[in-house]
Each structure stands twice: as C-alpha cells, then as structure tokens.
Motif scaffolding. Structure first.
Motif, mmCIF file in Angstrom:
data_model
loop_
_atom_site.group_PDB
_atom_site.id
_atom_site.type_symbol
_atom_site.label_atom_id
_atom_site.label_comp_id
_atom_site.label_asym_id
_atom_site.label_seq_id
_atom_site.Cartn_x
_atom_site.Cartn_y
_atom_site.Cartn_z
ATOM 1 N N GLY A 35 0.817 -1.221 0.000
ATOM 2 C CA GLY A 35 0.000 0.000 0.000
ATOM 3 C C GLY A 35 0.844 1.261 0.000
ATOM 4 N N SER A 36 1.891 1.278 0.814
ATOM 5 C CA SER A 36 2.741 2.474 0.911
ATOM 6 C C SER A 36 3.488 2.746 -0.384
ATOM 7 C CB SER A 36 3.739 2.313 2.064
ATOM 8 O OG SER A 36 3.072 2.136 3.292
ATOM 9 N N VAL A 37 4.031 1.685 -0.989
ATOM 10 C CA VAL A 37 4.802 1.866 -2.218
ATOM 11 C C VAL A 37 3.903 2.332 -3.366
ATOM 12 C CG1 VAL A 37 6.056 0.593 -4.015
ATOM 13 C CG2 VAL A 37 6.679 0.302 -1.604
ATOM 14 N N VAL A 38 2.747 1.709 -3.531
ATOM 15 C CA VAL A 38 1.834 2.146 -4.600
ATOM 16 C C VAL A 38 1.385 3.579 -4.346
ATOM 17 C CG1 VAL A 38 -0.396 1.722 -5.701
ATOM 18 C CG2 VAL A 38 1.058 -0.205 -5.068
ATOM 19 N N HIS A 39 1.089 3.899 -3.078
ATOM 20 C CA HIS A 39 0.702 5.263 -2.694
ATOM 21 C C HIS A 39 1.789 6.260 -3.098
ATOM 22 C CE1 HIS A 39 -1.078 8.405 -0.184
ATOM 23 N NE2 HIS A 39 0.059 8.548 0.460
ATOM 24 N N ALA A 40 3.046 5.940 -2.774
ATOM 25 C CA ALA A 40 4.147 6.863 -3.074
ATOM 26 C C ALA A 40 4.384 6.989 -4.577
ATOM 27 C CB ALA A 40 5.417 6.384 -2.372
ATOM 28 N N VAL A 41 4.346 5.859 -5.273
ATOM 29 C CA VAL A 41 4.632 5.879 -6.713
ATOM 30 C C VAL A 41 3.595 6.705 -7.474
ATOM 31 C CG1 VAL A 41 4.698 4.434 -8.787
ATOM 32 C CG2 VAL A 41 5.937 3.730 -6.736
ATOM 33 N N LEU A 42 2.332 6.600 -7.060
ATOM 34 C CA LEU A 42 1.262 7.295 -7.784
ATOM 35 C C LEU A 42 1.233 8.801 -7.517
ATOM 36 C CD1 LEU A 42 -1.687 4.744 -7.458
ATOM 37 C CD2 LEU A 42 -0.261 5.195 -9.456
#
Length: 199
Positions: free
Chosen positions: A155-162
């Motif tokens: 969740g954190s990585v997808v949140h940051a990437v987007l």
C-alpha cells in the motif's frame, strides 16, 4: 576489512533514505506551501524510509547490532513509524479537512489515496496487536504481523509511486524498489527458515 563492509552498508542505507529526502527538500513544489503541509509531506517520506529499515533490522541484516538490540530498535522504529504517519495524516487534515475525510472514506478522486489509507490502517492494526502480542502467541503474532507488513509495504509503495509531488522520480522509485526488495527477501528467508524447522 570488516569495518569497511559495515561502514559501506550503513552508508548505503543512509543514502537510500537521505538522498530522496534531500531531493524532495529541494523541490520547487515546496514554494508557496505552508509549514504544516510541508511537515505532513516529509512525515510521509520519513515513514517510507523507515519501512526500508524495519525488515533489515528484524532479519539481522544490519551489521553492528546484536539480534536482541536489533529487535529492540525494530520496536522503537515501529513506534517512530506510527508517529510519522500520525503527523502525516494530522497535517493533511489540518491543511484540508474535506480532502482527508474523503480519503478516509475511500471516496477521494485521487488514485493514490486509498492505497495510503489502507497502509495507514494496517500500521495502526500492527501497533494495536503488538500490545496483545503475548496473548496472541508467537506463531499467530508472526502470521498476522507478516501479513499486515505485506499490506503496509504494498500500500505504501503504490501510494508513493502514484503521487506526483515533491519526491524526485528516480530516487523515489529506487527507494520504493528497495523497500519491496527488503520486505520480499526477509519474508522469503523467514518462510524458508520455518519450512526447514518443520521438516
């Protein structure tokens, strides 16, 4: 040569977290932003960096720390991660309450929002369950903790990437890749270790 290897590992870890934070601090998007918004944003960057440290600590991959001390630091870093996320959410709430309400209710139009909210509640769940760790038993705690850790990292990585914000693209992608790689490596190693123990 051991000291050189130890120094290199710690320097690489500091660079992996520090470079994206430094480049974000130099972002022109910070102009005209108020202090609360900037603090909230950097709390999120700090939280992302701590996600890289946590699996390395619990797996004993960081040199110079005994297994006991690494576990203790892992617990303290977990507390710091919760604090960083509280600052992140509270700061964004103060800046724009309607946007934060929409995010928490999963009705925000921004694609990155639901992933961050899911990761936030997964971190909160780990923090609460940690208080009842002894009652849960070690096996149950490990299964629940690792499952929630996977949700937190994803969740954190997808949140940051987007997010197209203050973080520079390449350094952010590198940090996210390291977070995923560290979590995957540690979870795989722990699973293999458990499999060998049971066989």
């Amino acid at each position: 040569m051991r000291w050189a290897r130890v120094s290199l590992i710690w320097a690489a870890l500091i660079a992996a977290i520090g470079v994206p934070a430094a480049l974000a601090a130099a972002s022109p998007q910070l102009e005209w932003r108020d202090a609360i918004y900037i603090a909230a944003g950097f709390a999120g960057i700090v939280a992302l960096g701590l996600l890289l440290v946590q699996p390395l600590l619990i797996a004993g991959y960081l040199p110079g720390l005994s297994a006991y001390r690494a576990r203790r630091v892992h617990h303290w870093i977990g507390g710091a991660l919760v604090a960083a996320l509280i600052v992140h959410v509270a700061g964004l709430w103060i800046t724009s309450p309607p946007d934060m309400i929409d995010a928490l209710l999963f009705r925000s139009p921004t694609p990155f929002s639901p992933f961050g909210v899911i990761a936030f509640w997964a971190v909160a769940a780990v923090a609460v369950l940690a208080l009842f760790r002894r009652r849960l038993g070690l096996r149950t705690w490990r299964v629940v903790h690792m499952s929630l850790a996977a949700v937190i990292v994803a969740g954190s990585v997808v949140h940051a990437v987007l997010i197209e914000g203050t973080m520079e693209t390449i350094s952010k992608a590198a940090l996210c890749a390291l977070v995923v790689a560290a979590a995957f490596k540690v979870m795989t190693d722990l699973w293999m270790r458990r499999k060998r123990t049971l066989s």
